[in-house]
Design a protein around this motif. Structure first.
Motif, PDB file in Angstrom:
ATOM      1  N   GLU A   3       0.127  33.002  19.134  1.00  8.58           N
ATOM      2  CA  GLU A   3       0.505  33.592  18.231  1.00  8.58           C
ATOM      3  C   GLU A   3       1.868  33.885  17.837  1.00  8.58           C
ATOM      4  N   ASP A   4       2.174  33.965  16.440  1.00  2.46           N
ATOM      5  CA  ASP A   4       3.667  34.398  16.138  1.00  2.46           C
ATOM      6  C   ASP A   4       3.914  35.829  16.242  1.00  2.46           C
ATOM      7  N   ASP A   5       5.014  35.915  17.114  1.00  2.00           N
ATOM      8  CA  ASP A   5       5.278  37.212  17.678  1.00  2.00           C
ATOM      9  C   ASP A   5       5.356  38.338  16.589  1.00  2.00           C
ATOM     10  N   ASP A   6       5.788  38.021  15.244  1.00  2.00           N
ATOM     11  CA  ASP A   6       6.349  38.778  14.364  1.00  2.00           C
ATOM     12  C   ASP A   6       4.796  39.125  13.487  1.00  2.00           C
ATOM     13  N   THR A   7       3.840  38.107  13.373  1.00  2.00           N
ATOM     14  CA  THR A   7       2.819  38.426  12.227  1.00  2.00           C
ATOM     15  C   THR A   7       1.615  38.446  13.178  1.00  2.00           C
ATOM     16  N   GLY A   8       1.421  37.953  14.447  1.00  2.00           N
ATOM     17  CA  GLY A   8       0.124  38.014  15.121  1.00  2.00           C
ATOM     18  C   GLY A   8      -0.810  36.949  14.510  1.00  2.00           C
ATOM     19  N   VAL A   9      -0.216  35.851  14.000  1.00  2.00           N
ATOM     20  CA  VAL A   9      -1.038  34.894  13.091  1.00  2.00           C
ATOM     21  C   VAL A   9      -0.773  33.599  14.040  1.00  2.00           C
ATOM     22  N   LEU A  10      -1.940  33.002  14.400  1.00  2.00           N
ATOM     23  CA  LEU A  10      -1.750  31.790  15.035  1.00  2.00           C
ATOM     24  C   LEU A  10      -0.937  30.891  14.468  1.00  2.00           C
ATOM     25  N   ASP A  11      -0.154  30.046  15.362  1.00  2.00           N
ATOM     26  CA  ASP A  11       1.019  29.101  15.040  1.00  2.00           C
ATOM     27  C   ASP A  11       0.356  27.864  14.682  1.00  2.00           C
ATOM     28  N   PRO A  12       0.448  27.455  13.195  1.00  2.00           N
ATOM     29  CA  PRO A  12      -0.327  26.355  12.605  1.00  2.00           C
ATOM     30  C   PRO A  12      -0.172  25.012  13.683  1.00  2.00           C
ATOM     31  N   GLU A  13       1.295  24.936  14.273  1.00  2.00           N
ATOM     32  CA  GLU A  13       1.342  23.837  15.252  1.00  2.00           C
ATOM     33  C   GLU A  13       0.106  23.698  16.487  1.00  2.00           C
ATOM     34  N   VAL A  14       0.045  24.852  16.965  1.00  2.00           N
ATOM     35  CA  VAL A  14      -0.787  25.101  17.977  1.00  2.00           C
ATOM     36  C   VAL A  14      -2.587  24.820  17.405  1.00  2.00           C
ATOM     37  N   VAL A  15      -2.671  25.289  16.371  1.00  2.00           N
ATOM     38  CA  VAL A  15      -4.194  24.799  15.620  1.00  2.00           C
ATOM     39  C   VAL A  15      -4.107  23.308  15.614  1.00  2.00           C
ATOM     40  N   LEU A  16      -3.280  22.828  15.093  1.00  6.68           N
ATOM     41  CA  LEU A  16      -3.185  21.116  14.838  1.00  6.68           C
ATOM     42  C   LEU A  16      -3.354  20.308  16.351  1.00  6.68           C
ATOM     43  N   GLN A  17      -2.581  20.908  17.115  1.00  9.44           N
ATOM     44  CA  GLN A  17      -2.696  20.328  18.520  1.00  9.44           C
ATOM     45  C   GLN A  17      -4.190  20.450  19.067  1.00  9.44           C
ATOM     46  N   ALA A  18      -4.734  21.643  18.940  1.00  7.02           N
ATOM     47  CA  ALA A  18      -5.912  22.041  19.309  1.00  7.02           C
ATOM     48  C   ALA A  18      -7.024  21.187  18.595  1.00  7.02           C
ATOM     49  N   ILE A  19      -6.921  20.712  17.359  1.00 11.56           N
ATOM     50  CA  ILE A  19      -7.796  19.894  16.484  1.00 11.56           C
ATOM     51  C   ILE A  19      -7.515  18.742  17.221  1.00 11.56           C
ATOM     52  N   HIS A  20      -6.507  18.127  17.387  1.00 10.12           N
ATOM     53  CA  HIS A  20      -6.293  16.841  18.053  1.00 10.12           C
ATOM     54  C   HIS A  20      -6.934  16.533  19.336  1.00 10.12           C
ATOM     55  N   SER A  21      -6.697  17.655  20.280  1.00  4.24           N
ATOM     56  CA  SER A  21      -7.454  17.599  21.447  1.00  4.24           C
ATOM     57  C   SER A  21      -8.871  17.402  21.439  1.00  4.24           C
TER      58      SER A  21
END
Length: 265
Positions: A3-21
């Motif tokens: 998660e982004d340290d400031d907002t607590g929102v998932l990092d979009p890049e992490v989500v994209l990598q998870a989808i790719h996997s």
């Protein structure tokens, strides 16, 4: 997931990598479970990949090579390279593969492997081409050529959308009579070719002058003619493509498209 340290929102890049996997894991599972003569029903697992996940990765502006930070571009390129490496391994006929690597190949070359590859490419080829440049990849062109040459026609009709579905259809072998698989693959292959041409035009070939613009125009005409011959049953509609077909043959004989794949065009 990070998660982004400031907002607590998932990092979009992490989500994209998870989808790719997820895409790779599911596709590999289908390949390895599809024994020759076996469980084509597993192909239904491709539907959420081709209809939902792959468009998120490759069908939007971000998948078309849009500008981003160097880190984002490197990660996108790494995903594209990994996906193409998987598709390349599936495209290779397992009967010619080394026995030591055979377990990594698709267990059913004749139907399952092409259905997996075309299904994925229908949803990703524009983004892959924009990222790693597939438009002149000889392995891809050889695969498309073989798919376009498959001659089964379901109920015997070579034209008309009676058994094969739309060009980009994600209907799979489990849903169709075995004799209709060739028709599905032909239509997917010409759809992929059309997307490649559009991608090359978008990258600037159509806006420029000279030889490359003429080359793209020739391929657009080829796609148009093939689609008409594949789809139409009405004689008067089929006859309309013959002047363009003659024009393409003349261009080939003059070498106007000789520099572009596929070599047999």
């Amino acid at each position: 997931l990070a998660e982004d340290d400031d907002t607590g929102v998932l990092d979009p890049e992490v989500v994209l990598q998870a989808i790719h996997s997820v895409v790779l894991d599911v596709a590999k599972s289908i390949c390895l479970s599809a024994a020759g003569g076996g469980s084509n029903g597993d192909l239904r697992l491709l539907r959420p990949l081709t209809g939902l996940l792959l468009p998120i990765l490759w069908d939007g502006e971000g998948g078309e090579g849009s500008e981003g930070s160097n880190g984002e571009e490197q990660r996108t390129r790494a995903r594209a390279t990994e996906l193409w490496s998987f598709l390349f391994g599936v495209i290779v006929d397992q009967s010619t593969a080394d026995a030591s690597t055979n377990d990594e190949r698709c267990r059913d070359w004749s139907d399952v492997a092409p259905m997996i590859v075309t299904g994925i490419l229908c949803s990703s080829v524009r983004g892959l081409n924009a990222t790693i440049g597939l438009s002149r990849n000889p392995t891809l062109w050889d695969f498309l050529k073989k798919s376009l040459q498959r001659m089964g026609g379901g109920d015997g009709q070579q034209g008309g959308m009676k058994t094969g579905g739309a060009f980009s259809s994600t209907g799979l072998a489990a849903d169709a009579d075995a004799s209709a698989v060739d028709q599905i693959l032909r239509r997917r292959a010409i759809h992929i070719l059309g997307l490649l041409v559009e991608s090359e035009e978008k990258k600037g070939g159509g806006a420029g002058g000279g030889e490359k613009r003429e080359l793209i125009l020739s391929w657009k005409k080829f796609v148009m003619c093939y689609e008409a011959l594949e789809l139409e049953n009405e004689l008067h509609l089929v006859e309309q493509v013959w002047p363009t077909t003659t024009e393409l043959c003349a261009a080939c004989s003059k070498g106007a498209v000789a520099s572009a794949p596929p070599p047999s065009a």
